[in-house]
Design a protein around this motif. Structure first.
Motif, short mmCIF file in Angstrom:
data_model
loop_
_atom_site.label_atom_id
_atom_site.label_comp_id
_atom_site.label_asym_id
_atom_site.label_seq_id
_atom_site.Cartn_x
_atom_site.Cartn_y
_atom_site.Cartn_z
N ALA A 91 26.48 1.18 -6.09
CA ALA A 91 26.24 0.57 -7.41
C ALA A 91 26.08 2.03 -8.42
CB ALA A 91 24.88 0.12 -7.50
N GLY A 92 26.37 3.09 -7.91
CA GLY A 92 26.36 4.20 -9.13
C GLY A 92 25.11 4.96 -8.94
N LEU A 93 24.31 4.60 -8.20
CA LEU A 93 22.85 5.35 -8.21
C LEU A 93 22.73 6.48 -7.13
CD1 LEU A 93 20.45 2.28 -8.31
CD2 LEU A 93 21.23 3.69 -10.44
N VAL A 94 22.13 7.44 -7.29
CA VAL A 94 21.64 8.40 -6.28
C VAL A 94 20.08 8.05 -5.68
CG1 VAL A 94 21.16 10.94 -6.10
CG2 VAL A 94 22.77 10.09 -7.69
N ALA A 95 20.35 8.01 -4.30
CA ALA A 95 19.22 7.43 -3.59
C ALA A 95 18.91 8.40 -2.45
CB ALA A 95 19.60 5.99 -2.88
N GLU A 96 17.44 8.40 -2.15
CA GLU A 96 17.08 9.15 -1.27
C GLU A 96 15.49 8.38 -0.70
OE1 GLU A 96 15.14 12.80 -1.80
OE2 GLU A 96 14.84 12.37 -4.00
N THR A 97 15.27 8.40 0.51
CA THR A 97 13.91 7.85 1.12
C THR A 97 12.98 8.79 0.71
OG1 THR A 97 15.10 6.89 2.94
CG2 THR A 97 12.86 7.11 3.18
N VAL A 98 12.05 8.66 0.30
CA VAL A 98 10.66 9.28 -0.27
C VAL A 98 9.36 9.30 0.41
CG1 VAL A 98 11.68 9.71 -2.52
CG2 VAL A 98 10.17 7.62 -2.22
N ALA A 99 9.30 8.06 1.13
CA ALA A 99 7.98 7.82 1.84
C ALA A 99 8.31 6.94 3.21
CB ALA A 99 7.11 7.16 1.04
N ARG A 100 7.38 7.32 4.13
CA ARG A 100 7.51 6.31 5.54
C ARG A 100 6.22 6.19 6.06
NH1 ARG A 100 12.92 6.78 7.56
NH2 ARG A 100 14.03 8.47 6.72
N SER A 151 0.82 -1.11 -0.03
CA SER A 151 -0.06 -0.07 -0.22
C SER A 151 0.77 1.20 0.02
CB SER A 151 -0.92 -0.02 1.20
OG SER A 151 -1.84 -1.11 1.22
N LEU A 152 2.00 1.30 0.74
CA LEU A 152 2.80 2.58 0.59
C LEU A 152 3.46 2.51 -0.66
CD1 LEU A 152 4.00 4.81 2.58
CD2 LEU A 152 5.85 3.14 2.98
N LEU A 153 3.85 1.67 -1.30
CA LEU A 153 4.68 1.69 -2.57
C LEU A 153 3.44 2.24 -3.65
CD1 LEU A 153 7.01 2.22 -4.35
CD2 LEU A 153 7.10 -0.50 -4.38
N ARG A 154 2.26 1.82 -3.42
CA ARG A 154 1.19 2.14 -4.26
C ARG A 154 0.81 3.83 -3.96
NH1 ARG A 154 -3.76 -1.89 -3.37
NH2 ARG A 154 -4.69 -0.51 -4.75
#
Length: 220
Positions: free
Chosen positions: A172-181, A17-20
């Protein structure tokens, strides 16, 4: 969302549900529309169906479980979605094809079993001693599955190490961030493992909730 779910297939829960919710927000901002989508570990197919509803142009779903492959295919057809559904291990069935959006809701619950069983329902959540058996592989493999401007969205529990996922993506060469909690009470699986997880320091002494997070990663 109406979904067929035979025995042995992971039920869409709070993590799904969170990812949806993230997909719906991305859809309103035009970040899903017209995109090619890969749903890794598709289960019932709920995430891919949500992406298609948000405007995705095409959908490929992959799962290692034969039952989940059949279920993803059936649910996509019931919702009028011409998804391509394949059986296999993570990205291997689609190499070297690349996608605009990769979705993943992998197993992430720590377990003492080494390796997690592939022949029990627990395969849907068990993910090795630190919960990262599949998370680390997804972070390492995502760059080769993403288009130049592609995006990875992965949902997990904080118990499996939010910072570790951010670090593995960046390695791995990606730019990452947390977008939901989201914080939720422990479900049956975690409740049964509370003593073990507290002994190992993966849960606080008074902790009765877990935090779910969605991490977004892109090429740098």
């Amino acid at each position: 969302m109406l979904l067929v779910r035979p025995p042995g297939v992971y039920r869409a829960q709070e993590d799904t549900s969170l990812l949806r919710q993230v997909l719906r927000r991305r859809g309103r901002r035009g970040l899903v529309e017209g995109r090619s989508v890969l749903d890794i570990g598709s289960g019932t197919g709920a995430l891919g169906i949500e992406a298609f509803r948000a405007g995705a142009a095409d959908l490929t779903a992959i799962d290692l479980s034969r039952r989940s492959v059949l279920t993803s295919w059936l649910n996509s057809r019931l919702h009028g979605i011409p998804a391509t559904v394949r059986r296999g291990d993570l990205f291997s069935p689609v190499n070297p094809h690349r996608f605009d959006l990769v979705l993943a809701n992998p197993p992430y619950v720590p377990t003492a079993d080494r390796p997690p069983s592939r022949h029990r329902m627990a395969r849907c959540w068990d993910a090795g001693p630190d919960g990262r058996v599949l998370l680390d592989r997804i972070c390492a493999g995502a760059p080769s599955a993403l288009d130049e401007d592609g995006t990875l969205l992965v949902v997990q529990s904080g118990i499996a190490g939010e910072q570790a996922t951010l670090d593995r993506c960046e390695e791995a060469g990606l730019v990452a961030e947390t977008v939901a909690r989201a914080r939720i009470p422990f479900g049956p699986v975690l409740r049964a493992r509370v003593p073990e997880l507290r002994t190992r320091g993966l849960l606080g002494p008074d902790q009765v909730e877990e935090e779910l997070v969605v991490i977004e990663a892109r090429h740098g």
